[in-house]
Structure formats: structure tokens, C-alpha cells
Write a protein that holds these residues in place. Structure first.
Motif, mmCIF file in Angstrom:
data_model
loop_
_atom_site.group_PDB
_atom_site.id
_atom_site.type_symbol
_atom_site.label_atom_id
_atom_site.label_comp_id
_atom_site.label_asym_id
_atom_site.label_seq_id
_atom_site.Cartn_x
_atom_site.Cartn_y
_atom_site.Cartn_z
ATOM 1 N N ALA A 1 0.833 -1.193 0.000
ATOM 2 C CA ALA A 1 0.000 0.000 0.000
ATOM 3 C C ALA A 1 0.872 1.249 0.000
ATOM 4 N N ALA A 2 1.926 1.218 0.816
ATOM 5 C CA ALA A 2 2.828 2.368 0.869
ATOM 6 C C ALA A 2 3.556 2.515 -0.461
ATOM 7 N N ALA A 3 3.958 1.393 -1.028
ATOM 8 C CA ALA A 3 4.728 1.437 -2.272
ATOM 9 C C ALA A 3 3.932 2.049 -3.421
ATOM 10 N N ILE A 4 2.629 1.810 -3.441
ATOM 11 C CA ILE A 4 1.846 2.359 -4.550
ATOM 12 C C ILE A 4 1.210 3.693 -4.187
ATOM 13 N N GLY A 5 1.577 4.224 -3.019
ATOM 14 C CA GLY A 5 1.198 5.606 -2.706
ATOM 15 C C GLY A 5 -0.110 5.784 -1.959
ATOM 16 N N ALA A 6 -0.648 4.719 -1.355
ATOM 17 C CA ALA A 6 -1.869 4.881 -0.557
ATOM 18 C C ALA A 6 -1.532 5.554 0.770
ATOM 19 N N ASP A 7 -2.523 6.217 1.391
ATOM 20 C CA ASP A 7 -2.281 6.832 2.683
ATOM 21 C C ASP A 7 -2.234 5.802 3.788
ATOM 22 N N ILE A 8 -3.057 4.772 3.645
ATOM 23 C CA ILE A 8 -3.077 3.745 4.675
ATOM 24 C C ILE A 8 -3.575 2.429 4.093
ATOM 25 N N TYR A 9 -3.079 1.344 4.698
ATOM 26 C CA TYR A 9 -3.613 0.015 4.396
ATOM 27 C C TYR A 9 -4.558 -0.365 5.524
ATOM 28 N N CYS A 10 -5.782 -0.780 5.194
ATOM 29 C CA CYS A 10 -6.709 -1.253 6.222
ATOM 30 C C CYS A 10 -6.957 -2.735 6.016
ATOM 31 N N ARG A 11 -6.702 -3.514 7.062
ATOM 32 C CA ARG A 11 -6.771 -4.975 6.900
ATOM 33 C C ARG A 11 -8.198 -5.497 6.831
ATOM 34 N N ASP A 12 -9.151 -4.761 7.401
ATOM 35 C CA ASP A 12 -10.538 -5.208 7.288
ATOM 36 C C ASP A 12 -11.486 -4.017 7.404
ATOM 37 N N ALA A 13 -12.781 -4.322 7.405
ATOM 38 C CA ALA A 13 -13.775 -3.256 7.372
ATOM 39 C C ALA A 13 -13.739 -2.410 8.636
ATOM 40 N N MET A 14 -13.517 -3.056 9.787
ATOM 41 C CA MET A 14 -13.484 -2.299 11.034
ATOM 42 C C MET A 14 -12.326 -1.312 11.035
ATOM 43 N N ALA A 15 -11.178 -1.743 10.495
ATOM 44 C CA ALA A 15 -10.020 -0.850 10.433
ATOM 45 C C ALA A 15 -10.345 0.369 9.566
#
Lengths: 792, 194
Positions: A765-779
């Protein structure tokens, strides 16, 4: 002699397998068989000649897989060469025909797969155009697993030529195609599309096809085709061999001929020897007779609904007239509301669902088409396409998977001129209103005259009387005390003297009166007794269903009254219902949501609203419940389905609250766009995120799956979303997510991008420039809550 | 080439729960079990189990020749060490499950997730059945190896589809990205010692 003449006069013998023959002649593994049209035309021509010598009336050119998906720009060349090989071979014989052979594209159409209906039509068109130019005598569409793909191929053929079409599907031993189509639904849909012959090929041995062919023959007004395999495949010394020899094959084919097959040949494993034996065993001069079965019938992709037996119930709930919630849903594009209406009517016993989305401020053509496709993804009931716009009607009929019921035509010339060509092209049974340029005749006799006029006009298009269902127009009895009698007189005549089926929009009769169900159900009973074949009703009305179930028992449609007994014992009296509701109230809204009880949650919310303000219900009950569930999920003391059941229960409570709440129910400011990226058609994860975010009061714009990068950017700009959630399930679509993020950064740099999905992790996620990776819906919910705080 | 059909009476509940992320720490299964039971009945009712398989001689040198295609996959080569034949198969649980998932995806996320997991467990069990048949018929000795495992590329799916004539034989289709529809479908290679 033309192929159509041949088909009319005698049994037609088709050829046998091409693939089997090519393997015997040394086709290397990995070489597409159609390549040999160009590189080994001598062999292809020789195989055709062998089949012609064996007695085949029709040879299938070696063009089964010659489509642009496999051959790209060489398609036309490969098809033309294939047809030429066949024609050269046939030229030495008299009255033999060359079929342009077309198989499945090998891709699944939406909604199961990723190929669009129109894309499929266009792909087929290229092959068909090339085949027509090269001089094919007919088009053979075969080995189709999905009747929707077959429909695309037929529409393509009809739009580029007028050659005869024979269409065959693959059925399993269970009597259904892979996508669940029954023989009856197949016959109904294909007759509607006006092919010349229809049937079954491949997959089964002749004996296994007997039942299916018999079922088709019993109801079809067209010649039936049977092209089975040489038994079942097996392996001997690494070579594929089939279980039936030529003699056994010919013997079993006689059973198929007796069952009604008029066009016969062989599929996988058969050779010229099999066709010669088959030819020798048949008495070609006495083909199974073909006649007009005069059936009034519509179908979905799975089953048919027949008119003229037990009366047919058409659910009226998907029609915005007088329905505030549905109007709102249509304006806001809230498809889920509509889909729930569809499923609920199915559960209440509707046989067909009316779909009307006519509102002045929406693009009816586009919305109706979308609704038809989406509704067909959640229910397999046949649909009634209900619109006065010819453009919307055409689009919907084209995309509909099956033979639709069309609502409606009338005696107005202009309307007949618009509707009948569509019925001729796409198939359909039509509701015909007995009114014309002069309005609705006051008398029954006047309405019957219009019905006769409509029958005559339909005949000009080759539309049979049995495809017309007459609606003799129930008008408000409060305005005209003879309204009910006139409608019923006319329908009795049309049903019993003219021999056509009838339908009524029953509830119009009570317009302007109190307790409308009383009048409606009595009128319904009267009309049923006089010959009503179908009724457009509200299946949620107990009075109407009560009347219907009683009628079936009283009129001999309910053996041993078992249907009635089942129904009657399932209905609780209103006193008992109230007691149940009360005990549910004790659970409390919070408890109902935590336990994931949908019906109870809605009921509790309704109760609470009597004493509490809507916002208090949300903040005091729903949000604490969701927090408890969310925490348990994070602690792993409950798991995904439980989290989702609670979310669904909360949604049900929200629905109730929304209807009492004039302002926005969403207390939060943050807007979120969610999408599954281009190239990816998996959307369960994304849908879960959407459901939960909505639960927590965020406004969510769901762009669906397979969304191009620019569409994501446009939506973010248009909605002013603060967060954009992107999902990718496949490694191959990570690049597509990267492209989308790049474009977002260029055109709307302030939006926060959340990346999720099975192939994602924090590093990616960081490599492609996202602000954050969320592992599931609650996150994702937690992250959006943080963003929300920054806003306020 | 051989074609198999089948029908299973129940789905391995533990396997399905594992796909759903159910761990020992989950406290209370009441409520959700009813939903799973209901979905299982629906999945079993629409199952349409089919498989096609065939036997190939393999050879080594300048990569691995699988008899229907060549590959540079080191992982597969290592996996098949000691084998001189393979059985290649494609199996599907049918399109009905995809229809159920598409339906629930629109109206009930909980049922969508449960149906998805049950479908995955069902096709896995069907693969076990097919595998057992290969073991009985050819004496297959290895576990299953599929495209996407280790360095075996997904694009090999195209060769598998051509070799077994998968679309024609069992109705499974392949997208441009080499994903199969019906989604509850599997292709795999099993090693055999002479």
C-alpha cells in the motif's frame, strides 16, 4: 432447395465431430483447429467430404472458435477460409448445406463473469459477418453453456443477416444447463428469439438426452435438434476414446428420433462412420411432426411461467406510482431498496415481477436497463418490462435474460407500430390494453373490438395470438358503478370465445375508496372465476393472497388442498402477531443488533421511536451496539458473519429511523467513495466496508467493481469525498490500483486513499502511494472516524 | 480425457469456518449457525460438480515439459521430482453458487460471506474426491499443485484450458486475467511415479 425448405420437409442429418477428426489427422496440441483452414485446407476439405459421403445434409464449417478473442484481426480470414473449405467439398453434392459454426466465446457474461452483453454481440457479429460474406447457408450456434451468451449470438446474427439459425445448448445429466436453464426455459427463450431450430448438443450420450429432447418436443413449435457425443469419454493408452461404437450410437439415436428430434447429428467422438450408420438407421421421410403448440409463456433464465392454467400473480411493488420511498430510491440510485422489494415479493409468492421506473426526472432507458439486470441477479423470476417509452422498452428487452412479459401495447396505431417490431425481434408475451385513440370504450363490446384489431395487427408481424394477453382495464368503481362488470364481461369473452389469455391491474378498481383491499380481493375473486389468467397485485396484501389460495383450492388447481393448508397454517392471526412483537421488544434494540436479528432490530427501533427522538435512538442504542460488536470482532470473540449480521440488523433499524426523520440521518460530515479497481470483479470485501461505513453514519458512494481510474477520480471530485477506499483482490490488479492512486494524486491531491483487499499489505500500500492500508472493514471505519474528527 | 460428475451431501463445516476467520476465541455461535445451515442447504441444492482430467508424460531438460505445455517453474520441477507422469485436472462446483453470491452480495453481506466460504469448502472437497480417483486410477503420489503456487505462473491456465478443452467439457471459462468463472473452480497438477 433451401435449408428452410429441407427443414420443413424432412429429417435433417448433421455431420459429426471435427475436433476428433483433426486430432486423428495429427493436429498438434496447442494449435488452434481453425488454423488449419489456412495451413491445411486439404485436410479440412477432406473431412467435410467424408461427412458428405456418409450422408450429412449439413456440414459445420471449421469455425467453432474462429472469433476475435482468439484470432484478433485474422478472424475474417480464418472464417472465410473455413467456409471455403466446406463449400468446395459441398459443391460436388446436391442439396447439401454449409453452416457457419459458432461455439461459446469461452468467457462468461455479466453478472457472473466480466463480459458485457453488447461486447459479446459485437464479437459474434465479426465472425457472422465474415461467414455470411463467405457464403454460409445457415448459422449454427452450438455448445453454449449459458443461454444469455446464446441470446447475444442470436441477436448478433439477426442484426447482420437473415440466414436460418439453429441454436443448441449443453445440458447436464440433471436436465439443466450449467447456468441453471431448464429445457422449457430454453425452448421459450429461443422461440421468442425466432430461431429456426433449437436443441441440445455435446456433453451427453444419446440415451441421456432422451428425457430432455422429449420435454422440448412436447412444448416446442420448432424442430428439435439433438447432437450428442459418442457416449462418455474415457482414456485408453493415453488416448481419449468414447464409450459408444457407431452401431450402438445409431441404435440409441433412434430413441432420440422417437422422442421428437428432427435434426440429428454427432458431437465429440463421432466420425463419418457414425453418421453413415445414423443415416442408414433413420426413416428420413417420416420426421416427427412440428406444429404450433399455442402456448402463452414467458421465462427467466431458469424456468418458464405458463398462462392459461393456474392463474399467474404479477407483483406490482416495483412501480413508483404512489410510492414515496421507491421514488426516492430511484432518484438517488439506491438499487438495494429495489432489490429487496424484488426478493420480498418472490418470498410472498409472486410468479412474475413488474418493473416500472417511470419518473419524469430520471433517464428511464438507463435506469430500467440497470434495474432489469440487477433484479435478474437476485431473483430468477421472469420479469414484466413496464414502460411507455419504446427506447427504454427496447434496451430492457435486449438485455433481459429470457423471454419477457412486456407491458404494454394497446389499440393505438402508434403504440402498435413501436412495440410489435420489438416483440418480433427479441421475443416476448405482451399485455395488450383494450383502449385506442378514442380512449377506453365504455362497453365490454367496444373493448372486445379493440382486442380483435390488436390480434390482426400483431399477425402482420408474425406475432401469434398466444403471445397477446389482454387487459380489459379495471377502472375505479367509485367513478363508474359498471366499471367492474364491463371489465369482467370483456375478459370472459376474450378468454372463452376468442381463446386468448387475460390480465388485470386489479387494484385500480378500488381507487378512491377506503379499505381498498376489501374491494380488491372480492373483485379479484370475481375475475378469477370468469377466466382471469393473470393479475397484477401487491403480493404483500394478505387479502389478495388469501383470495388467490382459496381460489386455487376451490377451482381444482390445488390437489388435496395441500397448498391451501400449507398457506393457512403459516398465517398467524393478528392477535398472536402482536404478542410476538411485544416479546421482541424486551430484547432491546442494542441486544437485537448485537445478536444480528434484523426483523427484531427494525421492530425495536419502531417501538423506541414512540418515546425517543431519532438521533437519540441512533446515539443511545445503535452506535453503542455497533461499537460493542466492532470491539468483539477486533478481539476475535466474534467473527465476520456475526459482524455482518449485526451490520444488517443496524441497517434495518436505520431504515425505520430514516422514514421518520426528515433531515439527513447521517450525522457525519465525511463522505467516502469506494470502488473495486479496474480489472477486478470481486466485490464482497468492498461491499462489507460499505455496509459498515454506512452503519457508522458515513455517506458512501459505491462505484461498484471493475471501475476505471478516471471514473474514481471523477466521483471523488463530484462528491467532494474526503476518503477514497480502493479494493483489489488479484495480484494482477495491484497495478490498476497504483494507476488509480497516481491519477487521484494528480487531480485531487487532498483525498485520503485507503487500500484494501486480499493481495494488499501495508508495504504494498505504501509502495503504490496509498495513505493507509486497512486490513478489514473495522479498520477502515476506525480510520474514517479519525478523518471525521479532523473535519470537525 | 475423462469427465466426472458428482454430488456431495454435506460441506466440511470446519473448513468453511476457517475461511470465515473463525477462531477458538469466538464465544457464541448461536444465531450465526442458523444462517450457515440455511446457506449450506442452498449451496448444496445448486451444486453442479464436474471435473475433467487427463494423463501426460513429462520430461526435463531446457525447463520442464509437462506434455501439454512447457514451463520454467523451478518450484513445480522440484515438486515433481521422481515423477515421470502427471495427471492434470480441472474441477468446478458450478455456476449456481456464483449466482447465490451475486444475489447476497446485493442484499445480505453476511450471507454473501458465508456462501462464499461454503462454496470454497465445497469445491475443495470435490477436488479431494477427484484427487482420490486419480490416486486410485494412476497411483498419484503428490498433493495438488496449481497455477499461482510458488513461481508457477497464472498464465499457464491458458494452456491447461486448451489441453483439457475445459470450457467445452465442464463449462468453466477463463478471463483475460486468467481467472475462472464459475469462481468455485480449480485446476491442478498431480505427480505420478511410473
Amino acid at each position: 432447395m433451401t435449408f428452410r425448405q429441407k427443414l420443413k420437409n424432412s429429417i435433417v442429418v448433421l455431420d459429426g465431430a471435427m475436433g476428433t477428426m483433426l486430432q486423428d489427422r495429427g493436429l498438434p496440441l496447442g494449435t488452434l483447429p481453425e488454423e488449419w483452414n489456412l495451413t491445411r485446407p486439404d485436410i479440412i476439405e477432406d473431412i467435410h467430404r467424408q461427412y458428405l459421403e456418409a450422408g450429412a445434409d449439413v456440414i459445420y464449417a471449421n469455425t467453432f472458435g474462429a472469433n476475435p478473442l482468439k484470432f484478433g484481426d485474422r478472424t475474417e480470414e480464418v472464417v472465410a477460409a473455413g467456409i471455403s473449405c466446406a463449400k468446395r467439398a459441398a459443391s460436388a453434392f446436391k442439396d447439401r448445406f454449409v453452416a457457419l459454426d459458432i461455439g461459446s466465446l469461452g468467457k462468461m457474461l455479466k453478472p457472473l463473469g466480466d463480459l458485457g452483453f453488447e461486447d459479446a454481440v459485437n464479437i459474434f457479429k465479426r465472425t457472422i459477418c465474415a461467414g455470411v460474406r463467405a457464403g454460409a447457408d445457415l448459422v449454427a450456434l452450438e455448445t453454449m453453456n449459458d443461454i444469455y451468451e446464446l441470446k447475444a449470438a442470436i441477436v448478433a446474427a439477426k442484426e447482420v443477416c437473415s440466414l436460418p439459425i439453429i441454436a443448441t445448448l449443453v445440458f447436464g445429466a440433471d436436465g439443466k444447463t450449467m447456468t441453471g436453464t431448464s429445457p422449457e426455459a430454453a425452448v421459450t427463450t429461443l422461440e421468442g428469439l425466432r430461431v429456426d431450430a433449437l436443441g441440445i448438443n455435446c456433453s451427453l450420450a444419446p440415451a441421456q438426452m432422451v428425457g430432455i429432447v422429449r420435454r422440448m418436443y412436447e412444448i416446442s413449435s420448432l424442430p428439435i435438434v439433438a447432437k450428442p457425443n459418442a457416449g462418455l469419454p474415457g482414456e485408453v493408452d493415453g488416448k481419449t476414446v468414447y464409450s459408444l461404437g457407431a452401431d450402438d450410437f445409431a441404435r440409441d439415436m433412434a430413441m432420440l428420433s422417437n422422442a421428437g428430434a428432427r435434426v440429428v447429428g454427432g458431437c465429440c467422438g463421432t466420425t463419418p462412420q457414425y453418421i453413415a450408420k445414423l443415416r442408414g438407421s433413420l426413416d428420413v421421410s417420416t420426421p416427427p411432426p412440428v406444429w404450433n403448440k399455442k402456448r402463452t409463456v414467458v421465462s427467466s433464465y431458469t424456468h418458464e411461467v405458463v398462462f392459461g392454467g393456474a392463474p399467474v400473480l404479477i407483483g406490482e411493488r416495483i412501480n413508483p406510482t404512489g410510492k414515496k420511498k421507491l421514488k426516492e430510491a430511484l432518484r438517488s440510485g439506491d438499487i438495494n431498496y429495489i432489490l429487496n422489494e424484488a426478493v420480498q415479493q418472490e418470498e410472498r409468492g409472486a410468479h412474475i415481477l413488474d418493473v416500472n421506473v417511470g419518473l419524469p426526472e430520471i433517464d428511464e432507458t438507463q435506469v430500467l436497463a440497470r434495474c432489469i439486470c440487477e433484479i435478474q441477479a437476485v431473483t430468477d423470476l421472469p420479469l414484466q418490462i413496464d414502460t411507455s417509452s419504446p427506447a427504454a422498452m427496447e434496451r430492457a428487452m435486449r438485455l433481459y435474460n429470457g423471454k419477457p412479459l412486456v407491458n404494454s401495447v394497446s389499440g393505438k396505431q402508434e403504440v402498435m407500430d413501436a412495440v410489435f417490431p420489438l416483440v418480433k425481434k427479441y421475443g416476448g408475451a405482451v399485455i395488450a390494453l383494450t383502449l385506442d385513440e378514442n380512449g377506453i370504450p365504455a362497453t365490454a363490446k367496444g373493448r372486445v373490438e379493440i382486442a380483435k384489431k390488436i390480434v390482426k395487427e400483431a399477425a402482420k408481424y408474425g406475432i401469434k395470438k398466444c403471445d397477446l394477453i389482454f387487459d380489459t382495464l379495471a377502472m375505479a368503481v367509485s367513478a363508474d358503478s359498471n366499471a367492474a362488470l364491463n371489465a369482467i364481461e370483456a375478459l370472459d369473452y376474450i378468454r372463452h370465445t376468442m381463446g386468448c389469455n387475460t390480465s388485470l391491474g386489479v387494484s385500480n378498481i378500488s381507487f378512491g375508496l377506503p379499505n381498498r383491499d376489501f374491494i380488491n380481493s372480492t373483485f379479484f375473486a370475481m375475475a378469477l372465476a370468469r377466466g382471469l389468467s393473470a393479475a397484477i397485485i401487491n403480493p404483500n396484501s394478505h387479502e389478495m393472497i388469501k383470495t388467490y389460495k382459496s381460489y386455487l383450492a376451490l377451482f381444482g388447481y390445488d390437489q388435496g388442498c395441500l397448498g391451501y393448508i400449507g398457506y393457512a397454517s403459516s398465517v398467524t392471526s393478528s392477535v398472536e402477531e402482536r404478542a410476538v412483537q411485544h416479546s421482541v421488544g424486551e430484547e432491546g434494540l442494542k441486544g437485537a443488533i448485537v445478536k444480528g436479528l434484523k426483523v427484531q432490530a427494525a421492530e425495536c427501533a419502531r417501538e423506541l421511536l414512540k418515546t425517543e427522538a431519532p438521533l437519540d435512538v441512533i446515539n443511545g442504542h445503535i452506535i453503542p451496539a455497533l461499537d460493542e460488536v466492532g470491539q468483539k470482532f477486533e478481539n476475535k470473540t466474534l467473527f465476520l458473519p456475526q459482524l455482518l449480521m449485526s451490520a444488517e440488523a443496524a441497517s434495518a433499524a436505520f431504515e425505520v429511523i430514516k422514514s421518520r426523520f426528515s433531515g439527513a440521518a447521517n450525522a457525519k460530515k465525511l463522505k467516502v467513495v469506494v470502488a473495486t479497481v479496474k480489472g477486478d470483479i470481486h466485490d464482497i470485501g468492498k461491499n462489507i466496508v460499505k455496509t459498515l461505513l454506512e452503519n457508522y453514519g458515513f455517506t458512501v458512494y459505491d462505484l461498484g467493481r471493475d471501475v476505471p481510474p478516471q471514473a474514481v477520480v471523477d466521483a471523488v471530485i463530484r462528491t467532494g469525498a474526503g476518503v477514497c477506499g480502493l479494493s483489489a483482490l488479484m495480484t494482477t490488479t495491484v497495478q490498476s490500483m497504483a494507476d488509480t492512486i497516481k491519477l487521484l494524486r494528480e487531480q485531487c491531491p487532498s483525498v485520503k486513499v485507503v487500500a484494501g483487499g486480499a493481495v494488499m499489505n501495508a508495504e504494498y500500500a505504501a509502495a503504490i502511494g496509498a495513505d493507509i492500508y486497512c486490513r478489514d472493514a473495522m479498520a477502515t471505519v476506525r480510520y474514517c472516524e479519525e478523518q471525521e474528527k479532523l473535519l470537525s | 480425457m475423462n469427465v466426472l460428475t458428482g454430488n456431495l451431501k454435506a460441506i466440511d463445516r470446519r473448513e468453511a469456518l476457517r475461511y470465515l476467520g473463525c477462531s477458538r476465541s469466538v464465544e457464541d455461535m448461536s444465531g450465526v449457525e442458523g444462517v450457515i445451515d440455511g446457506c449450506e442447504r442452498e449451496v448444496l441444492a445448486v451444486q453442479n460438480l464436474k471435473a475433467v482430467y487427463s494423463l501426460y508424460d513429462i520430461s526435463r531438460g531446457d525447463g520442464l515439459n509437462l506434455g501439454f505445455a512447457k514451463t520454467d517453474s523451478r518450484d513445480l520441477e522440484k515438486y515433481l521430482s521422481g515423477c515421470n507422469k502427471i495427471a492434470l485436472f480441472a474441477a468446478t462446483a458450478g455456476a449456481g453458487i456464483d449466482r447465490l453470491i451475486a444475489k447476497y452480495n446485493r442484499i445480505s453481506p453476511a450471507r454473501a460471506a458465508v456462501t462464499q466460504a461454503l462454496g470454497a469448502a465445497l469445491v475443495e472437497e470435490w477436488c479431494n474426491t477427484v484427487h482420490a480417483q486419480l490416486t486410485a486410477q494412476y497411483g498419484a503420489i503428490t498433493a495438488r499443485f496449481s497455477c499461482g503456487y510458488g513461481d508457477l505462473p497464472l498464465t499457464l491456465q491458458r494452456d491447461i484450458f486448451a489441453a483439457l478443452d475445459v470450457t467445452k467439457k465442464i463449462g468453466v471459462t477463463l478471463s483475460d486475467d486468467c481467472f475462472m468463472t464459475p469462481t468455485k473452480s480449480v485446476t491442478a497438477i498431480v505427480g505420478i511415479k511410473a
